[in-house]
Motif scaffolding. Structure first.
Motif, short mmCIF file in Angstrom:
data_model
loop_
_atom_site.label_atom_id
_atom_site.label_comp_id
_atom_site.label_asym_id
_atom_site.label_seq_id
_atom_site.Cartn_x
_atom_site.Cartn_y
_atom_site.Cartn_z
N GLY A 109 4.19 -7.19 -2.45
CA GLY A 109 2.62 -7.85 -1.43
C GLY A 109 2.69 -7.35 0.39
O GLY A 109 1.92 -7.13 1.09
N ARG A 111 3.71 -4.54 1.93
CA ARG A 111 2.84 -3.23 2.79
C ARG A 111 1.24 -3.83 2.92
O ARG A 111 0.93 -3.51 3.94
CB ARG A 111 2.67 -2.17 1.99
CG ARG A 111 4.12 -1.72 1.34
CD ARG A 111 4.53 -1.05 3.09
NE ARG A 111 5.81 0.07 3.50
CZ ARG A 111 6.65 0.02 3.90
NH1 ARG A 111 6.62 -0.60 4.91
NH2 ARG A 111 7.77 1.11 3.67
N GLU A 112 0.60 -4.94 2.21
CA GLU A 112 -0.83 -5.11 2.37
C GLU A 112 -0.58 -6.38 3.08
O GLU A 112 -1.43 -6.02 4.48
CB GLU A 112 -1.61 -5.46 0.61
CG GLU A 112 -1.66 -4.56 -0.07
CD GLU A 112 -2.54 -3.10 0.06
OE1 GLU A 112 -3.02 -3.17 1.14
OE2 GLU A 112 -1.95 -2.36 -0.14
N GLU A 113 0.28 -6.74 3.11
CA GLU A 113 0.35 -8.20 4.31
C GLU A 113 0.96 -7.32 5.31
O GLU A 113 0.26 -7.62 6.73
CB GLU A 113 1.71 -8.77 4.16
CG GLU A 113 2.02 -9.44 5.06
CD GLU A 113 0.83 -11.14 5.16
OE1 GLU A 113 0.47 -12.01 5.81
OE2 GLU A 113 0.08 -10.50 3.67
N ARG A 116 -2.70 -6.46 6.95
CA ARG A 116 -3.38 -7.47 7.59
C ARG A 116 -2.90 -7.89 9.13
O ARG A 116 -3.41 -8.90 10.16
CB ARG A 116 -3.12 -8.89 6.59
CG ARG A 116 -4.02 -8.38 5.59
CD ARG A 116 -4.40 -9.89 4.79
NE ARG A 116 -3.40 -9.89 3.82
CZ ARG A 116 -2.91 -9.74 2.08
NH1 ARG A 116 -3.64 -8.61 1.89
NH2 ARG A 116 -2.04 -9.94 2.24
N LEU A 128 -5.22 4.58 4.29
CA LEU A 128 -4.50 3.38 2.88
C LEU A 128 -4.92 4.08 1.42
O LEU A 128 -3.90 3.69 0.95
CB LEU A 128 -4.70 2.55 3.58
CG LEU A 128 -4.67 1.70 4.77
CD1 LEU A 128 -5.33 0.80 5.47
CD2 LEU A 128 -2.79 1.62 4.39
N ARG A 132 -2.10 4.97 -1.47
CA ARG A 132 -1.95 4.03 -2.49
C ARG A 132 -2.41 5.23 -4.11
O ARG A 132 -1.12 5.16 -4.27
CB ARG A 132 -3.01 3.03 -2.30
CG ARG A 132 -2.80 2.39 -1.05
CD ARG A 132 -4.06 0.73 -1.38
NE ARG A 132 -3.50 -0.23 -1.23
CZ ARG A 132 -4.76 0.17 0.04
NH1 ARG A 132 -5.55 1.19 0.41
NH2 ARG A 132 -4.60 -1.35 1.22
N GLY A 145 -4.00 -3.25 -4.68
CA GLY A 145 -2.05 -2.85 -4.50
C GLY A 145 -1.77 -1.47 -4.95
O GLY A 145 -1.72 -0.89 -5.87
#
Length: 169
Positions: A109, A111-113, A116, A128, A132, A145
């Motif tokens: 997780g 990259r997603e963090e 954020r 984005l 993906r 994700g």
């Protein structure tokens, strides 16, 4: 830092944003990218057949280098324009390899963090979902994700990966 007008749906818009964070956080150096001065702008980072710069990248292929210009979002080889789909196809293995390394180092997780925490600029946000999908192999753009397959041995030379046969990615 250089400012670029980018296309919102180009997956490389998001990829370059992440690579910039990787450079600042030292992940490119930890992965083995060699940093060297550039005549213009930011430093060059080279690993195997891939060279990164804030203005674009170069992937050395057996039939000549493929260049990506970040400002114009165009690919060229030998002075000729290469269709974007073909250029991105050549890059996918090298970039997916890097993303797998990042996920192994920081977690799935991560990259997603980063998205954020750092609140990327609007063009990156728009890129984005295509990013993906691009890393999944061009499949559907849906999904929350990134999911990467477990490391696999390389059977032969793969352009841009900077690894030898038998190494595990």
């Amino acid at each position: 830092m250089a400012r670029f007008h980018t296309l919102r749906r180009c997956p490389l818009t998001a990829q370059f944003w992440f690579l910039g964070l990787d450079a600042r956080q030292g992940d490119l150096a930890l992965r083995g990218f060699r940093k060297s001065p550039s005549p213009q702008g930011s430093s060059l980072y080279t690993l195997g057949h891939l060279t990164l710069h804030s203005a674009g990248l170069t992937l050395d292929l057996p039939d000549g280098p493929l260049h990506f210009n970040r400002r114009t979002q165009t690919f060229t080889r030998g002075g000729r324009t290469v269709p974007p789909q073909q250029g991105r196809l050549h890059l996918r293995a090298a970039l997916a390899s890097h993303e797998a390394w990042i996920a192994a180092r920081h977690g799935e997780g991560y990259r997603e963090e980063l998205v954020r925490l750092h609140r990327p600029p609007r063009p990156v946000v728009g890129a984005l979902e295509p990013w993906r999908a691009y890393l999944r192999g061009g499949g559907p753009a849906g999904g929350a994700g990134l999911s990467f397959q477990p490391p696999v041995p390389v059977v032969g030379w793969v352009p841009g990966m900077g690894v030898q046969a038998g190494q595990v990615l």
